[in-house]
Structures are given as C-alpha cells and as structure tokens.
Design a protein around this motif. Structure first.
Motif, PDB file in Angstrom:
ATOM      1  N   LEU A  19       0.829  -1.206   0.000  1.00 36.73           N
ATOM      2  CA  LEU A  19       0.000   0.000   0.000  1.00 36.73           C
ATOM      3  C   LEU A  19       0.865   1.258   0.000  1.00 36.73           C
ATOM      4  CD1 LEU A  19      -2.732   1.440   0.235  1.00 36.73           C
ATOM      5  CD2 LEU A  19      -2.579   1.166   2.718  1.00 36.73           C
ATOM      6  N   ILE A  20       1.897   1.261   0.850  1.00 40.54           N
ATOM      7  CA  ILE A  20       2.797   2.420   0.907  1.00 40.54           C
ATOM      8  C   ILE A  20       3.492   2.627  -0.440  1.00 40.54           C
ATOM      9  CG2 ILE A  20       4.903   3.336   1.945  1.00 40.54           C
ATOM     10  CD1 ILE A  20       2.514   3.546   3.742  1.00 40.54           C
ATOM     11  N   SER A  21       3.939   1.529  -1.052  1.00 42.76           N
ATOM     12  CA  SER A  21       4.631   1.646  -2.343  1.00 42.76           C
ATOM     13  C   SER A  21       3.686   2.140  -3.438  1.00 42.76           C
ATOM     14  CB  SER A  21       5.247   0.298  -2.741  1.00 42.76           C
ATOM     15  OG  SER A  21       4.251  -0.650  -3.062  1.00 42.76           O
ATOM     16  N   ILE A  22       2.411   1.733  -3.370  1.00 43.74           N
ATOM     17  CA  ILE A  22       1.436   2.193  -4.358  1.00 43.74           C
ATOM     18  C   ILE A  22       1.190   3.691  -4.203  1.00 43.74           C
ATOM     19  CG2 ILE A  22      -0.992   2.077  -5.053  1.00 43.74           C
ATOM     20  CD1 ILE A  22      -0.899  -0.910  -4.497  1.00 43.74           C
ATOM     21  N   LEU A  23       1.037   4.140  -2.948  1.00 41.82           N
ATOM     22  CA  LEU A  23       0.834   5.571  -2.699  1.00 41.82           C
ATOM     23  C   LEU A  23       2.034   6.380  -3.175  1.00 41.82           C
ATOM     24  CD1 LEU A  23      -0.755   5.463   0.881  1.00 41.82           C
ATOM     25  CD2 LEU A  23      -1.913   5.891  -1.292  1.00 41.82           C
ATOM     26  N   MET A  37       4.854   9.688  -7.427  1.00 41.38           N
ATOM     27  CA  MET A  37       5.944   9.725  -8.397  1.00 41.38           C
ATOM     28  C   MET A  37       5.424   9.903  -9.816  1.00 41.38           C
ATOM     29  SD  MET A  37       8.460   6.778  -6.828  1.00 41.38           S
ATOM     30  CE  MET A  37       9.564   6.815  -8.263  1.00 41.38           C
ATOM     31  N   LEU A  38       4.343   9.230 -10.151  1.00 37.71           N
ATOM     32  CA  LEU A  38       3.761   9.359 -11.487  1.00 37.71           C
ATOM     33  C   LEU A  38       3.255  10.773 -11.734  1.00 37.71           C
ATOM     34  CD1 LEU A  38       1.796   5.988 -11.761  1.00 37.71           C
ATOM     35  CD2 LEU A  38       3.735   6.686 -13.173  1.00 37.71           C
ATOM     36  N   PHE A  39       2.641  11.348 -10.715  1.00 39.74           N
ATOM     37  CA  PHE A  39       2.064  12.687 -10.852  1.00 39.74           C
ATOM     38  C   PHE A  39       3.146  13.742 -11.070  1.00 39.74           C
ATOM     39  CE2 PHE A  39       0.254  16.657  -9.190  1.00 39.74           C
ATOM     40  CZ  PHE A  39      -0.930  16.716  -9.921  1.00 39.74           C
ATOM     41  N   GLU A  51       7.624  14.231 -14.426  1.00 44.37           N
ATOM     42  CA  GLU A  51       8.366  15.158 -15.285  1.00 44.37           C
ATOM     43  C   GLU A  51       9.156  16.178 -14.472  1.00 44.37           C
ATOM     44  OE1 GLU A  51       5.894  16.941 -18.211  1.00 44.37           O
ATOM     45  OE2 GLU A  51       5.287  15.040 -19.129  1.00 44.37           O
ATOM     46  N   ILE A  52       8.570  16.641 -13.371  1.00 42.26           N
ATOM     47  CA  ILE A  52       9.266  17.600 -12.507  1.00 42.26           C
ATOM     48  C   ILE A  52      10.479  16.953 -11.852  1.00 42.26           C
ATOM     49  CG2 ILE A  52       9.060  19.036 -10.438  1.00 42.26           C
ATOM     50  CD1 ILE A  52       6.112  19.401 -11.102  1.00 42.26           C
ATOM     51  N   ILE A  53      10.296  15.718 -11.368  1.00 38.49           N
ATOM     52  CA  ILE A  53      11.381  14.999 -10.693  1.00 38.49           C
ATOM     53  C   ILE A  53      12.548  14.775 -11.648  1.00 38.49           C
ATOM     54  CG2 ILE A  53      12.036  12.798  -9.644  1.00 38.49           C
ATOM     55  CD1 ILE A  53       9.206  12.640  -8.500  1.00 38.49           C
ATOM     56  N   LEU A  54      12.242  14.364 -12.866  1.00 36.15           N
ATOM     57  CA  LEU A  54      13.301  14.112 -13.843  1.00 36.15           C
ATOM     58  C   LEU A  54      13.997  15.415 -14.249  1.00 36.15           C
ATOM     59  CD1 LEU A  54      11.541  11.449 -16.097  1.00 36.15           C
ATOM     60  CD2 LEU A  54      13.419  11.080 -14.498  1.00 36.15           C
ATOM     61  N   SER A  55      13.247  16.493 -14.320  1.00 36.01           N
ATOM     62  CA  SER A  55      13.848  17.789 -14.670  1.00 36.01           C
ATOM     63  C   SER A  55      14.787  18.272 -13.575  1.00 36.01           C
ATOM     64  CB  SER A  55      12.744  18.830 -14.903  1.00 36.01           C
ATOM     65  OG  SER A  55      11.935  18.460 -16.011  1.00 36.01           O
ATOM     66  N   LEU A  56      14.398  18.047 -12.318  1.00 37.10           N
ATOM     67  CA  LEU A  56      15.254  18.444 -11.197  1.00 37.10           C
ATOM     68  C   LEU A  56      16.589  17.706 -11.236  1.00 37.10           C
ATOM     69  CD1 LEU A  56      12.689  18.617  -8.245  1.00 37.10           C
ATOM     70  CD2 LEU A  56      13.874  20.535  -9.325  1.00 37.10           C
ATOM     71  N   GLY A  57      16.565  16.465 -11.728  1.00 36.26           N
ATOM     72  CA  GLY A  57      17.786  15.681 -11.818  1.00 36.26           C
ATOM     73  C   GLY A  57      18.591  15.957 -13.073  1.00 36.26           C
ATOM     74  N   SER A 100      15.815  10.603 -23.875  1.00 27.48           N
ATOM     75  CA  SER A 100      14.688   9.914 -24.500  1.00 27.48           C
ATOM     76  C   SER A 100      14.095   8.799 -23.642  1.00 27.48           C
ATOM     77  CB  SER A 100      15.121   9.340 -25.864  1.00 27.48           C
ATOM     78  OG  SER A 100      16.219   8.447 -25.698  1.00 27.48           O
ATOM     79  N   ASN A 101      14.941   8.042 -22.935  1.00 27.13           N
ATOM     80  CA  ASN A 101      14.429   6.886 -22.196  1.00 27.13           C
ATOM     81  C   ASN A 101      14.315   7.123 -20.695  1.00 27.13           C
ATOM     82  OD1 ASN A 101      17.185   7.004 -21.800  1.00 27.13           O
ATOM     83  ND2 ASN A 101      17.419   4.793 -21.622  1.00 27.13           N
ATOM     84  N   SER A 102      14.436   8.372 -20.254  1.00 28.66           N
ATOM     85  CA  SER A 102      14.418   8.644 -18.814  1.00 28.66           C
ATOM     86  C   SER A 102      13.078   8.284 -18.182  1.00 28.66           C
ATOM     87  CB  SER A 102      14.744  10.120 -18.550  1.00 28.66           C
ATOM     88  OG  SER A 102      13.810  10.975 -19.195  1.00 28.66           O
ATOM     89  N   LEU A 103      11.970   8.583 -18.893  1.00 28.27           N
ATOM     90  CA  LEU A 103      10.652   8.253 -18.354  1.00 28.27           C
ATOM     91  C   LEU A 103      10.469   6.748 -18.216  1.00 28.27           C
ATOM     92  CD1 LEU A 103       8.003  10.680 -19.913  1.00 28.27           C
ATOM     93  CD2 LEU A 103       8.456  10.264 -17.494  1.00 28.27           C
ATOM     94  N   VAL A 104      10.965   5.987 -19.185  1.00 24.83           N
ATOM     95  CA  VAL A 104      10.829   4.530 -19.133  1.00 24.83           C
ATOM     96  C   VAL A 104      11.602   3.957 -17.951  1.00 24.83           C
ATOM     97  CG1 VAL A 104      11.166   2.368 -20.388  1.00 24.83           C
ATOM     98  CG2 VAL A 104      10.544   4.445 -21.635  1.00 24.83           C
ATOM     99  N   VAL A 105      12.809   4.473 -17.722  1.00 21.86           N
ATOM    100  CA  VAL A 105      13.603   4.030 -16.575  1.00 21.86           C
ATOM    101  C   VAL A 105      12.881   4.385 -15.282  1.00 21.86           C
ATOM    102  CG1 VAL A 105      15.787   4.281 -15.339  1.00 21.86           C
ATOM    103  CG2 VAL A 105      15.769   4.264 -17.845  1.00 21.86           C
ATOM    104  N   PHE A 106      12.333   5.591 -15.241  1.00 18.81           N
ATOM    105  CA  PHE A 106      11.606   6.053 -14.054  1.00 18.81           C
ATOM    106  C   PHE A 106      10.405   5.153 -13.770  1.00 18.81           C
ATOM    107  CE2 PHE A 106       8.763   8.975 -11.757  1.00 18.81           C
ATOM    108  CZ  PHE A 106       9.627   9.432 -10.779  1.00 18.81           C
ATOM    109  N   TYR A 107       9.630   4.841 -14.803  1.00 14.58           N
ATOM    110  CA  TYR A 107       8.468   3.960 -14.631  1.00 14.58           C
ATOM    111  C   TYR A 107       8.894   2.545 -14.242  1.00 14.58           C
ATOM    112  CZ  TYR A 107       5.805   7.682 -16.937  1.00 14.58           C
ATOM    113  OH  TYR A 107       5.224   8.885 -17.269  1.00 14.58           O
TER     114      TYR A 107
END
Length: 307
Positions: free
Chosen positions: A195-199, A204-206, A209-215, A221-228
C-alpha cells in the motif's frame, strides 16, 4: 543516505566520520527502544529533538542552504541520542535489579557469528553489486545512461524510506509472537508495504516530469521509461521487506543472506544480458526479477516451516 551526504562533504573526511558515527549510534539505540517496547517514548524523544533543533535548522538553511539543512538534521540526531542515553542511564543502568555481566565470551562470539555477521554481509552486498552494474552500463552505453539510472535510483530509495524504516518495528513485533501469529502478520505487513509503495508510486507518477527535470535528465529519451521501471521495482521490493525482519526473528539470518545473493546474481545476469539492448532499463528490470525470485523462494520456505 550516507552516499548523498558524502557527495556534499567529500572534502571533509572528519565530518563524514562524525555523520556516520552519530547516525550509527542512533540506529543502535533505536533498536534498543524497539526491543524493550518503548516505541512511544522513542517517538516523544524524536519530537523533542526536532522541536529544539528547529531554530538552528532554520538559521542554517537560510545561511547555508542544503548543506545547512543536513548539518541541522545531524544536530537533531545528536539531541535525540542525548535524550535516549539519559533515559538508558536513569532507567536501565541505575536499576539495581539488572546486572550486566559477560560470562561466556565464547557463546557471545558464536551468537555474533550466527546472527550478526550474516546481517552485516547481507547489508554490504548491494553497494558493490550496483557499482559493478553501473560500470558495465557506463562501459557499454555511456555516462548518460548512468546519470539516468543514478537519479531514478535515488528517487526510488527515497520513495521506499517509510517501509524500510519500519524494519526495526517489524523485527520487534515478530520476535514477540509465535509461529502461527507470524504467518498472519507477515501477510499484513506485506499488504501494508504494498500500500505504501502504491501511494508513493502515484505521487511519483504525478510529479514524474518535474522529478526528472530536477535531476537534469528530463530531456533524455528513455528517462521516463527508466523512471516507470523503478516504480514497478518498488512493488516487488515491497513484497520482501517484511521477510527481512521475519527471518531475523526466527534466527535464520543465513537464509536471508542467501536471498541477498540470489538478488545480486539475478541483477548481474540480467544487466549483462540486456544492457546492450535496453541500457539503463536493464538495472530496474534485474532488480525486479531479483525481488520476484526472492519472494517466491521465501514464501515457499515459510510455508514449509508451517507444515
């Protein structure tokens, strides 16, 4: 966490030593309070240390930014240690009915060999394995892929902080109940961790894009796929967290060590096979497969104990 701290203070070895020292003492005392079922008192001490530290933390953050925040948190940890040691001295060491005496050195060494050494080795395996896989990734796909993995991996560790931090509580709980109750509670613990991991995954999904931009990896091109992919890894990781405390409560730390070797082997093989085709994505895939294999073996092992 220590790796993040060291990246800021790499030029001050003495400060790094103090950080690791105080956090290690705090972890040790946390385990003691969990062991004597003084969780509420531990919570109160934590609140007091934070309240008393807020003025200093505010000053340090305003004047020294992120480094100041980290130093302030270290000060808060030192205050917590002071509260804990004061209680330990007054309520435990000053209790005349409690006698601390080392009688059997050989038995203590055997106990350490059976329980502590497997736990220490188990905790040390992940870092060199991931470092090796990152070396393979960099040599075959370049540092761009390493940068993507490193940032997504740090976010993954941060997202799983709560269930990982609850490990000491789970250990205390499992140590006090019989085998039948362990069976009931391991499923509850696993469901809670899921449950905690789902929350955390939803958050993280929401903000992906912001999280990846901060990093600084949002344009790859594949950053979103790695993130997911790491979000999927979080689910499989949550399946196994409760078993770490369970095996310790059963005195089967060597089995837990074997499970860690299974995870490491799965990750290394997966990366070596898939890195040329999938790059950084091969890392979370390998970690997920390792956690899945761990879960299957652990469920089978635990069910065999119940027969």
């Amino acid at each position: 966490m220590f790796s993040i701290l060291m990246s800021f203070f790499y030029d001050n070895i003495f400060l790094i030593f103090l950080i690791i020292f105080f956090f290690s003492i705090s972890f040790l005392l946390d385990g003691f309070f969990y062991g004597i079922s003084e969780i509420k008192r531990l919570f109160v001490f934590g609140c007091f240390s934070l309240i008393f530290s807020i003025p200093l933390i505010y000053y340090l953050v305003v004047n020294y930014s992120l480094k100041g925040a980290l130093i302030g948190l270290i000060f808060s940890k030192i205050l917590l240690i002071i509260f804990q040691l004061n209680y330990f001295y007054k309520k435990i060491l000053m209790n005349k009915n409690i006698i601390f005496r080392v009688k059997y050195l050989k038995e203590i060494i055997l106990f350490y060999k059976k329980y502590n050494i497997p736990m220490v080795i188990s905790g040390l395996i992940a870092t060199p394995v991931i470092t090796f896989c990152m070396y393979v990734l960099s040599s075959r796909k370049g540092m761009e892929e390493v940068a993507i993995f490193s940032w997504c991996y740090q976010i993954y560790l941060l997202a799983m902080f709560i269930p990982v931090a609850l490990g000491s509580y789970y250990l205390s709980m499992f140590s006090k109940i019989n085998l039948d109750d362990k069976k009931k509670n391991i499923d509850k613990v696993t469901r809670f961790n899921i449950l905690i991991s789902i929350l955390a995954s939803v958050v993280m999904l929401f903000f992906s894009e912001i999280i990846l931009s901060l990093g600084g990896v949002g344009n790859y091109s594949n950053s979103l796929v790695v993130f997911y992919s790491f979000i999927v890894t979080m689910f499989f990781y949550s399946l196994n967290l409760g078993y770490v405390s369970l095996w310790s409560s059963l005195g089967k730390n060597k089995f837990q060590l074997k499970m860690q070797f299974l995870w490491a082997l799965s990750l290394i093989i997966t990366v070596l096979v898939l890195v040329d085709s999938f790059g950084a994505i091969s890392m979370p895939i390998g970690m997920s497969l390792g956690f899945l294999f761990q879960f299957i073996v652990q469920r089978y092992k635990f069910k065999s104990l119940m027969v």
